[in-house]
Enzyme design. Structure first.
Site, mmCIF file in Angstrom:
data_model
loop_
_atom_site.group_PDB
_atom_site.id
_atom_site.type_symbol
_atom_site.label_atom_id
_atom_site.label_comp_id
_atom_site.label_asym_id
_atom_site.label_seq_id
_atom_site.Cartn_x
_atom_site.Cartn_y
_atom_site.Cartn_z
ATOM 1 N N GLY A 142 26.792 -3.161 -10.245
ATOM 2 C CA GLY A 142 25.413 -2.738 -10.030
ATOM 3 C C GLY A 142 25.187 -1.361 -10.631
ATOM 4 N N GLY A 143 25.350 -0.324 -9.814
ATOM 5 C CA GLY A 143 25.037 1.049 -10.220
ATOM 6 C C GLY A 143 25.653 1.463 -11.550
ATOM 7 N N SER A 168 30.775 -1.447 -5.821
ATOM 8 C CA SER A 168 31.211 -0.094 -6.182
ATOM 9 C C SER A 168 32.302 -0.077 -7.261
ATOM 10 C CB SER A 168 31.661 0.674 -4.934
ATOM 11 O OG SER A 168 30.571 0.816 -4.040
ATOM 12 N N GLY A 228 27.040 -0.739 -3.442
ATOM 13 C CA GLY A 228 26.226 0.470 -3.536
ATOM 14 C C GLY A 228 26.640 1.582 -2.589
ATOM 15 N N GLU A 245 21.527 -8.842 -1.365
ATOM 16 C CA GLU A 245 20.188 -8.304 -1.088
ATOM 17 C C GLU A 245 19.185 -9.441 -0.877
ATOM 18 O OE1 GLU A 245 20.292 -5.730 -4.488
ATOM 19 O OE2 GLU A 245 21.919 -4.651 -3.492
ATOM 20 N N ASN A 265 24.385 -6.135 -13.064
ATOM 21 C CA ASN A 265 23.183 -6.488 -12.295
ATOM 22 C C ASN A 265 22.300 -5.245 -12.243
ATOM 23 O OD1 ASN A 265 21.262 -7.217 -10.427
ATOM 24 N ND2 ASN A 265 22.659 -7.225 -8.673
ATOM 25 N N TRP A 266 21.221 -5.279 -13.024
ATOM 26 C CA TRP A 266 20.371 -4.078 -13.147
ATOM 27 C C TRP A 266 19.376 -3.957 -11.995
ATOM 28 C CZ3 TRP A 266 19.055 -4.547 -19.145
ATOM 29 C CH2 TRP A 266 20.248 -4.424 -19.865
ATOM 30 N N LYS A 267 19.340 -4.941 -11.110
ATOM 31 C CA LYS A 267 18.455 -4.923 -9.933
ATOM 32 C C LYS A 267 17.017 -4.524 -10.332
ATOM 33 C CE LYS A 267 22.419 -3.797 -7.095
ATOM 34 N NZ LYS A 267 22.893 -3.497 -5.775
ATOM 35 N N HIS A 312 22.693 -13.321 -3.991
ATOM 36 C CA HIS A 312 23.085 -11.913 -3.911
ATOM 37 C C HIS A 312 22.846 -11.396 -2.491
ATOM 38 C CE1 HIS A 312 23.087 -7.574 -4.524
ATOM 39 N NE2 HIS A 312 23.865 -7.820 -5.555
ATOM 40 N N GLU A 369 31.387 -10.401 -3.259
ATOM 41 C CA GLU A 369 30.830 -9.066 -3.091
ATOM 42 C C GLU A 369 30.750 -8.733 -1.603
ATOM 43 O OE1 GLU A 369 28.316 -7.776 -6.643
ATOM 44 O OE2 GLU A 369 27.025 -8.981 -5.402
HETATM 45 C C1 PEP Z 1 25.723 -5.458 -6.873
HETATM 46 O O1 PEP Z 1 24.619 -5.178 -6.479
HETATM 47 O O2 PEP Z 1 25.938 -6.635 -7.235
HETATM 48 C C2 PEP Z 1 26.750 -4.429 -6.911
HETATM 49 C C3 PEP Z 1 27.983 -4.811 -6.990
HETATM 50 O O3 PEP Z 1 26.332 -3.116 -6.813
HETATM 51 P P1 PEP Z 1 27.244 -1.785 -6.954
HETATM 52 O O4 PEP Z 1 28.166 -1.997 -8.148
HETATM 53 O O5 PEP Z 1 26.289 -0.695 -7.167
HETATM 54 O O6 PEP Z 1 28.043 -1.676 -5.695
#
Ligand code: PEP
Length: 253
Positions: free
Chosen positions: A234-235, A213, A173, A98, A10-12, A96, A167
């Site tokens: 994500g990151g 994470s 994050g 967010e 997920n490149w957000k 998601h 999640e």
């Molecule tokens: C996400 O936003 O779906 C996510 C899992 O982010 P991160 O891996 O950065 O925690």
């Protein structure tokens, strides 16, 4: 029951057109065409077409990070799932954390999006997960049961186009990854909720990804849990150096 693992990025709201295209090429070449794992990427809307062109020749699926719950009309700034399908998108991320907690999306709105996205012939990755205060109050399973009711929108025969991403909001994050035991316990509950909504046969087949994470250092242990069928990242999905080890953490990859 064997479920093909899925590693998703997920490149957000990150990357430029050039960087997203280059990352797509790198991921396409790391994934190639294989049967032992699937790979999905979720760039921002405006990069979808560039990424699509750079994924050619691989079996990486193209995902959008959201869609609207109406087919067309006066909804300035929104994107219909039919538009996504028309431009070659395979899968859409819905619910998601967010979207739920920063943009204020309700369970009812997310359920309507699930319904229309499936009607538009997209796959859906439905995200669920509890906030830290909900976990501390012992409400995790209750929250998951409430969010999983969106599956009531899945008509018989369409369940093979749905995956779930568990999640926990406190892990996204933050670097505070769930322990494999916490992830497994929640995934088993998510699978029970799939069975409650769609029946045990669907529950046995549906992939449940863990997100929050995930890195190259913790992916293998998380993926070794019986109900963890992949990772939503994500990151660590924003550079090939961080994402490739997560792809490689799939057993037998
Ligand atoms: C996400 O936003 O779906 C996510 C899992 O982010 P991160 O891996 O950065 O925690």
């Amino acid at each position: 029951m064997s479920r093909t693992p899925i590693i998703a990025g997920n490149w957000k709201m990150h990357l430029t057109k050039r960087k997203a295209s280059a990352l797509a090429r790198e991921i396409a070449s790391a994934q190639g065409v294989r049967s032992n794992r699937r790979c999905y990427v979720f760039p921002t809307y405006v990069h979808l077409d560039h990424v699509r062109r750079n994924l050619r020749g691989s079996d990486v699926k193209l995902g959008a990070q959201n869609c609207w719950h109406k087919k067309e009309g006066a909804y300035t700034g929104e994107i219909s799932p039919y538009m996504l399908r028309d431009m070659g998108v395979d899968v859409v991320l819905l619910g998601h954390s967010e979207r739920r907690h920063v943009l204020g999306e309700s369970d009812a709105l997310i359920a309507d999006k699930v319904k229309l996205a499936l009607k538009a012939k997209l796959e859906v990755m439905l995200c669920v997960g509890e906030k830290i205060e909900e976990r501390e109050a012992g409400l995790t399973f209750e929250v998951l049961a409430r969010q999983m009711k969106a599956l009531k929108m899945v008509k018989p025969g369409l369940a093979d186009r749905v995956t779930i991403a568990y999640e926990p909001v406190w892990a996204i994050g933050t670097g505070a990854v769930a322990t494999p035991e916490i992830a497994q316990e929640a995934h088993a509950e998510v699978r029970r909720q799939i069975a409650a909504n769609l029946g045990p046969d669907v529950a046995a087949k549906m992939q449940i990804l863990y997100g929050g994470s995930v890195t190259g250092s913790n992916a293998a242990e998380l993926l070794s849990q019986p109900d963890v069928d992949g990772a939503l990242v994500g990151g660590a999905s924003l550079t090939i150096d961080k994402f490739a080890p997560i792809l490689a953490a799939v057993q037998g990859a």
